[in-house]
Design an enzyme around this catalytic site. Structure first.
Site, short mmCIF file in Angstrom:
data_model
loop_
_atom_site.label_atom_id
_atom_site.label_comp_id
_atom_site.label_asym_id
_atom_site.label_seq_id
_atom_site.Cartn_x
_atom_site.Cartn_y
_atom_site.Cartn_z
N MET A 1 -6.06 4.01 1.54
CA MET A 1 -5.74 2.58 1.53
C MET A 1 -4.27 2.34 1.84
O MET A 1 -3.53 3.27 2.17
CB MET A 1 -6.09 1.98 0.18
N GLY A 2 -3.82 1.11 1.71
CA GLY A 2 -2.41 0.80 1.93
C GLY A 2 -2.19 -0.46 2.74
O GLY A 2 -1.06 -0.83 3.06
N ASP B 1 -0.27 0.12 -3.17
CA ASP B 1 0.22 0.24 -1.78
C ASP B 1 1.70 0.65 -1.67
O ASP B 1 2.12 1.14 -0.63
CB ASP B 1 0.04 -1.09 -1.04
N GLY C 1 0.92 -10.87 -2.58
CA GLY C 1 0.17 -12.13 -2.70
C GLY C 1 0.45 -12.76 -4.07
O GLY C 1 0.66 -13.97 -4.20
N ARG D 1 -15.09 15.62 10.93
CA ARG D 1 -15.80 14.75 9.99
C ARG D 1 -14.84 13.72 9.40
O ARG D 1 -13.63 13.95 9.36
CB ARG D 1 -16.41 15.57 8.86
O1 F6P Z 1 -3.60 -4.02 -2.05
C1 F6P Z 1 -4.37 -3.03 -2.61
C2 F6P Z 1 -5.56 -2.72 -1.73
O2 F6P Z 1 -6.31 -1.70 -2.36
C3 F6P Z 1 -5.22 -2.34 -0.30
O3 F6P Z 1 -4.80 -1.01 -0.16
C4 F6P Z 1 -6.54 -2.64 0.38
O4 F6P Z 1 -6.35 -2.93 1.75
C5 F6P Z 1 -7.02 -3.86 -0.34
O5 F6P Z 1 -6.39 -3.86 -1.61
C6 F6P Z 1 -8.51 -3.95 -0.54
O6 F6P Z 1 -8.79 -5.15 -1.17
P1 F6P Z 1 -10.17 -5.59 -1.83
O7 F6P Z 1 -10.15 -5.18 -3.26
O8 F6P Z 1 -10.18 -7.08 -1.70
O9 F6P Z 1 -11.25 -4.91 -1.06
#
Ligand code: F6P
Length: 349
Positions: A175-176, A133, A110, A274
């Protein structure tokens, strides 16, 4: 160039501070002064009542004591207004008024889109890949990925100990976004039995069979690493499954979560399962030595490119060499699909 800017944008990543520090210290060394803009692109739009809250001149001293700190001291944000061309032009105007001749933008795809938009309007920008990511195709690594994977592994080690004591299966969500890199690396390094990623279709029934197979073989714990984007690649007909089992009548089908997936696996296997979502723990914390060094190498190259009047590039690392590519190429996403290693060494594949 004699004066440049630097900003961090999008999700924070451990090592961003080290990158800012490298831009500033190497800039001063080359006779280039550096202005730090706050809260990503919001800082160059300058909407705060008090402009001192939008930017500051960074000195060697202002970046002292920062290299080992997580987060970003310039703060970060996502800035939707920046998609608008008139807002981009206003930002360029603001930068010109301050005598800032080019800007280093640290963040993920972005952020690179914003930097590319400015470049296409004639303003020199350099992208530095800062995101946990590791989802940018042109670079082997992004700043923050190594730390995030280490953090996730540490958490999985702890979850494994508890799971073994209770003889449970555990689903750990990492995350990712749309990329499985964090999940795959975490699974490899923590010895997870199963990994689910957005890049590969999967069926919950198969996963349940693999868990049952592990239980039959006497495994005390079973770790499934779930990439947050993996819900998208789930191919099972969940509504049919949920109709079949009374215990699943509560599952909400319009927004399936990894915790619900864990509940479904528990019902299908009859084995306690879990769920843990690691969330923002992966973004915080002191950057690893690798991330600090990568950030420093990339920050220095970014400054050198602007100093030499080159814009429109994304810096990265390939085979341990620092490279730069056109920003338009830099923002392309990586599709991660290397699951073979995990399947080769997992006892339940
Ligand atoms: O791009 C980094 C990241 O941590 C992604 O892994 C995750 O989907 C997103 O940002 C979460 O974004 P926010 O901080 O807007 O919740």
């Amino acid at each position: 160039m004699k004066r440049i800017g630097v900003l961090t944008s999008g999700g924070d990543a451990p090592g961003m501070n080290a990158a800012i520090r490298a831009v500033v210290r190497s800039g001063i060394e080359s006779g280039v002064s550096v202005i730090g803009f706050k809260r990503g692109y919001n800082g160059i739009i300058m909407q705060s009542d008090d402009q001192r809250d939008d930017f500051e001149l960074l000195t060697g001293r202002s970046v002292s004591g920062k290299v080992h700190r997580g987060g970003t001291f310039l703060m970060t944000a996502r800035c939707l207004e920046f998609l608008d061309e008139s807002v981009q032009k206003k930002a360029i105007d603001n930068l010109n008024k301050l005598g800032v001749e080019g800007i280093v933008c640290i963040g993920g795809n972005g952020t690179f889109s914003g930097a590319d938009a400015l470049y296409k309007l004639g303003y020199p920008t350099i992208g530095v890949p800062g995101t946990i990511d590791n989802d940018l195709e042109y670079t082997d690594y992004t700043i923050g990925f190594d730390t995030a994977v280490n953090t996730a592994c540490e958490c999985v080690n702890r979850i494994r100990e508890s799971s073994e004591s209770h003889e449970r299966a555990s689903m750990v969500t990492v995350m990712g976004r749309d990329c499985g890199e964090i999940a795959i690396s975490t699974a490899l390094a923590s010895g997870a039995e199963i990994v689910l990623v957005p890049e590969k279709e999967w069926y919950i029934e198969d996963i349940a069979d693999r868990v049952k197979w592990g239980v039959m073989r006497g495994k005390a714990s079973m770790i499934m690493i779930f990439a947050e984007g993996a819900v998208k690649s789930l191919k099972s007909d969940l509504s049919k499954l949920c109709q079949k089992y009374d215990a699943l009548s509560e599952v909400s089908l319009h927004r399936v979560t990894s915790s619900q997936i864990a509940s479904i696996i528990e019902v299908l296997t009859g084995h306690e399962t879990r769920a843990t979502v690691l969330g923002y723990t992966q973004r915080g914390g002191a950057p690893s030595a690798s991330d600090r060094i990568l950030a420093t190498r990339l920050g220095v190259r970014a400054m050198q490119l602007l100093r030499d009047d080159t814009g429109g590039r994304a810096v990265g690392i390939k085979n341990n060499a620092i490279i730069d590519v056109p920003l338009s190429e830099g923002k392309l996403s990586r599709v991660s699909a290397n699951l073979e290693l995990i399947n080769m060494i997992s006892e339940v594949s």
